[in-house]
Design a protein around this motif. Structure first.
Motif, PDB file in Angstrom:
ATOM      1  N   GLN A   1       0.824  -1.204   0.000  1.00  0.00           N
ATOM      2  CA  GLN A   1       0.000   0.000   0.000  1.00  0.00           C
ATOM      3  C   GLN A   1       0.864   1.261   0.000  1.00  0.00           C
ATOM      4  N   LEU A   2       1.932   1.264   0.798  1.00  0.00           N
ATOM      5  CA  LEU A   2       2.813   2.433   0.852  1.00  0.00           C
ATOM      6  C   LEU A   2       3.573   2.624  -0.462  1.00  0.00           C
ATOM      7  N   ARG A   3       3.889   1.522  -1.131  1.00  0.00           N
ATOM      8  CA  ARG A   3       4.557   1.616  -2.436  1.00  0.00           C
ATOM      9  C   ARG A   3       3.593   2.191  -3.478  1.00  0.00           C
ATOM     10  N   ASN A   4       2.348   1.749  -3.434  1.00  0.00           N
ATOM     11  CA  ASN A   4       1.356   2.220  -4.409  1.00  0.00           C
ATOM     12  C   ASN A   4       1.075   3.712  -4.279  1.00  0.00           C
ATOM     13  N   THR A   5       1.142   4.221  -3.040  1.00  0.00           N
ATOM     14  CA  THR A   5       0.885   5.656  -2.828  1.00  0.00           C
ATOM     15  C   THR A   5       2.162   6.494  -2.934  1.00  0.00           C
ATOM     16  N   LYS A   6       3.288   5.828  -3.261  1.00  0.00           N
ATOM     17  CA  LYS A   6       4.599   6.480  -3.391  1.00  0.00           C
ATOM     18  C   LYS A   6       5.134   7.037  -2.067  1.00  0.00           C
ATOM     19  N   PHE A   7       4.551   6.595  -0.949  1.00  0.00           N
ATOM     20  CA  PHE A   7       5.013   7.062   0.362  1.00  0.00           C
ATOM     21  C   PHE A   7       6.473   6.676   0.601  1.00  0.00           C
ATOM     22  N   ILE A   8       6.840   5.457   0.216  1.00  0.00           N
ATOM     23  CA  ILE A   8       8.205   4.979   0.474  1.00  0.00           C
ATOM     24  C   ILE A   8       9.221   5.812  -0.294  1.00  0.00           C
ATOM     25  N   GLU A   9       9.041   5.903  -1.601  1.00  0.00           N
ATOM     26  CA  GLU A   9      10.005   6.634  -2.433  1.00  0.00           C
ATOM     27  C   GLU A   9      10.079   8.109  -2.040  1.00  0.00           C
ATOM     28  N   GLU A  10       8.925   8.731  -1.812  1.00  0.00           N
ATOM     29  CA  GLU A  10       8.924  10.155  -1.473  1.00  0.00           C
ATOM     30  C   GLU A  10       9.583  10.410  -0.120  1.00  0.00           C
ATOM     31  N   SER A  11       9.426   9.485   0.824  1.00  0.00           N
ATOM     32  CA  SER A  11      10.054   9.639   2.143  1.00  0.00           C
ATOM     33  C   SER A  11      11.570   9.624   2.029  1.00  0.00           C
ATOM     34  N   TYR A  12      12.119   8.651   1.272  1.00  0.00           N
ATOM     35  CA  TYR A  12      13.571   8.592   1.109  1.00  0.00           C
ATOM     36  C   TYR A  12      14.098   9.781   0.297  1.00  0.00           C
ATOM     37  N   ARG A  13      13.291  10.303  -0.609  1.00  0.00           N
ATOM     38  CA  ARG A  13      13.701  11.484  -1.373  1.00  0.00           C
ATOM     39  C   ARG A  13      13.740  12.726  -0.487  1.00  0.00           C
ATOM     40  N   LYS A  14      12.711  12.903   0.348  1.00  0.00           N
ATOM     41  CA  LYS A  14      12.692  14.051   1.255  1.00  0.00           C
ATOM     42  C   LYS A  14      13.875  14.025   2.211  1.00  0.00           C
ATOM     43  N   CYS A  15      14.241  12.808   2.634  1.00  0.00           N
ATOM     44  CA  CYS A  15      15.373  12.627   3.539  1.00  0.00           C
ATOM     45  C   CYS A  15      16.704  12.917   2.849  1.00  0.00           C
ATOM     46  N   GLY A  16      16.739  12.770   1.525  1.00  0.00           N
ATOM     47  CA  GLY A  16      17.967  12.965   0.776  1.00  0.00           C
ATOM     48  C   GLY A  16      18.673  11.680   0.422  1.00  0.00           C
ATOM     49  N   PHE A  17      18.169  10.555   0.925  1.00  0.00           N
ATOM     50  CA  PHE A  17      18.805   9.268   0.640  1.00  0.00           C
ATOM     51  C   PHE A  17      18.724   8.947  -0.851  1.00  0.00           C
ATOM     52  N   LEU A  18      17.533   9.082  -1.445  1.00  0.00           N
ATOM     53  CA  LEU A  18      17.398   9.023  -2.901  1.00  0.00           C
ATOM     54  C   LEU A  18      17.494  10.471  -3.376  1.00  0.00           C
ATOM     55  N   ASN A  19      18.629  10.829  -3.977  1.00  0.00           N
ATOM     56  CA  ASN A  19      18.937  12.249  -4.118  1.00  0.00           C
ATOM     57  C   ASN A  19      19.172  12.663  -5.562  1.00  0.00           C
ATOM     58  N   VAL A  20      18.268  13.502  -6.084  1.00  0.00           N
ATOM     59  CA  VAL A  20      18.400  13.967  -7.471  1.00  0.00           C
ATOM     60  C   VAL A  20      19.628  14.855  -7.653  1.00  0.00           C
ATOM     61  N   LEU A  21      20.131  15.425  -6.560  1.00  0.00           N
ATOM     62  CA  LEU A  21      21.278  16.338  -6.656  1.00  0.00           C
ATOM     63  C   LEU A  21      22.565  15.618  -7.071  1.00  0.00           C
ATOM     64  N   VAL A  22      22.579  14.284  -6.919  1.00  0.00           N
ATOM     65  CA  VAL A  22      23.798  13.545  -7.289  1.00  0.00           C
ATOM     66  C   VAL A  22      23.590  12.713  -8.554  1.00  0.00           C
ATOM     67  N   ASP A  23      22.466  12.921  -9.234  1.00  0.00           N
ATOM     68  CA  ASP A  23      22.172  12.115 -10.426  1.00  0.00           C
ATOM     69  C   ASP A  23      23.301  12.182 -11.472  1.00  0.00           C
ATOM     70  N   LYS A  24      23.954  13.329 -11.596  1.00  0.00           N
ATOM     71  CA  LYS A  24      24.988  13.511 -12.622  1.00  0.00           C
ATOM     72  C   LYS A  24      26.405  13.333 -12.074  1.00  0.00           C
ATOM     73  N   TRP A  25      26.518  12.949 -10.817  1.00  0.00           N
ATOM     74  CA  TRP A  25      27.848  12.706 -10.248  1.00  0.00           C
ATOM     75  C   TRP A  25      28.458  11.440 -10.863  1.00  0.00           C
ATOM     76  N   ARG A  26      29.767  11.416 -10.909  1.00  0.00           N
ATOM     77  CA  ARG A  26      30.487  10.249 -11.462  1.00  0.00           C
ATOM     78  C   ARG A  26      30.298   9.034 -10.562  1.00  0.00           C
ATOM     79  N   LYS A  27      29.946   7.915 -11.182  1.00  0.00           N
ATOM     80  CA  LYS A  27      29.681   6.678 -10.440  1.00  0.00           C
ATOM     81  C   LYS A  27      30.882   5.760 -10.504  1.00  0.00           C
ATOM     82  N   ILE A  28      31.310   5.265  -9.328  1.00  0.00           N
ATOM     83  CA  ILE A  28      32.317   4.201  -9.279  1.00  0.00           C
ATOM     84  C   ILE A  28      31.768   3.089  -8.398  1.00  0.00           C
ATOM     85  N   PRO A  29      32.104   1.803  -8.611  1.00  0.00           N
ATOM     86  CA  PRO A  29      32.920   1.362  -9.752  1.00  0.00           C
ATOM     87  C   PRO A  29      32.078   1.373 -11.028  1.00  0.00           C
TER      88      PRO A  29
END
Length: 259
Positions: free
Chosen positions: A231-259
């Protein structure tokens, strides 16, 4: 569970009932992934109408939590586990649907604040020029760091001690999830560490909650948890919570990934 994380969660909730909150509360300087985990599992159990009342007890080492789950002395993990960790406990626990899905997890490379630019120039495609500290029990972190061939890799089970060693320049770097403050940093008693700009490390596994099979009503609790997560996945509560926290972070989308 970790004493500091419990305290942060209480501060962020600020006496609000878990069932009434929105993801917006996680836009808070004390928020981190573990805090969102703790509140999401409570919300999922409520949504799934689980007949259970959680009582928290404080532990400082993740290894002890696994022992308690295997014995049935702890019913449920309020901190997500890597799938590879959870599968090692498979005979003793039920494993939930993924809370953090594979491919979503990137960690920052953190160091003493005044060293971030210098060490950033030393890190190219691996860690061969820097020393790293982690916890061998964090199997995904540990194996990822080993792939990056650090100059030296130190094992420490206490996160705060890791941060102090890095902050005081005894060790060069450590991996930490991103938060919602820029520049990304963590501060506490005896430490101040900052993410090296432009670099992120991919940790390729999913994270899950587990329920001990040794508890009398564990199947019913697990079924309710799974329903709540859906239910929380369907309402996007999970994803939005981690985004608000900064854990899933759009600010690093273009950062270089290693490995």
């Amino acid at each position: 569970m970790n004493r500091d994380i419990y305290g942060y969660a209480q501060t962020i909730l600020n006496n609000r009932d878990v069932k009434d909150i929105s993801p917006d509360i996680f836009d808070h300087p004390l928020c981190q992934r573990d805090v969102v985990d703790l509140i999401i599992i409570q919300r999922a159990l409520i949504e799934g109408k689980a007949n259970v009342s959680l009582q928290f007890f404080m532990i400082d080492h993740e290894e002890r939590e696994e022992i308690l789950l295997q014995s049935g002395m702890s019913i449920i993990s309020v901190d997500t586990l890597w799938l590879s960790q959870a599968q090692a406990l498979n005979d003793s626990v039920f494993i939930s649907a993924p809370i953090i899905r594979k491919g979503e997890y990137y960690a920052g490379v953190y160091t003493a604040e005044e060293r971030s630019e210098t060490l950033g120039q030393m890190i190219q495609q691996d860690f061969s020029q820097v020393t790293v500290i982690s916890n061998k029990a964090w199997t995904v972190d540990w194996s990822t760091i080993m792939q990056l061939k650090p100059k030296q890799l130190y094992n420490e089970s206490d996160w705060t001690i890791m941060a102090r060693l890095v902050s005081n320049k005894w060790v060069d770097i450590m991996l930490i999830p991103f938060n919602n403050q820029t520049p990304f940093r963590y501060t506490g008693k005896g430490y101040k560490v900052k993410a090296i700009q432009g670099i992120k490390v991919a940790l390729q596994d999913s994270r899950h909650f587990v329920v001990s099979k040794k508890y009398q009503h564990s199947q019913a609790i697990f079924d309710a948890l799974e329903l709540g997560i859906k239910q929380l996945r369907n309402t996007k509560f999970i994803e939005e919570s981690y985004r608000k926290c900064g854990f899933l972070n759009v600010l690093v989308d273009k950062w270089r990934k290693i490995p």
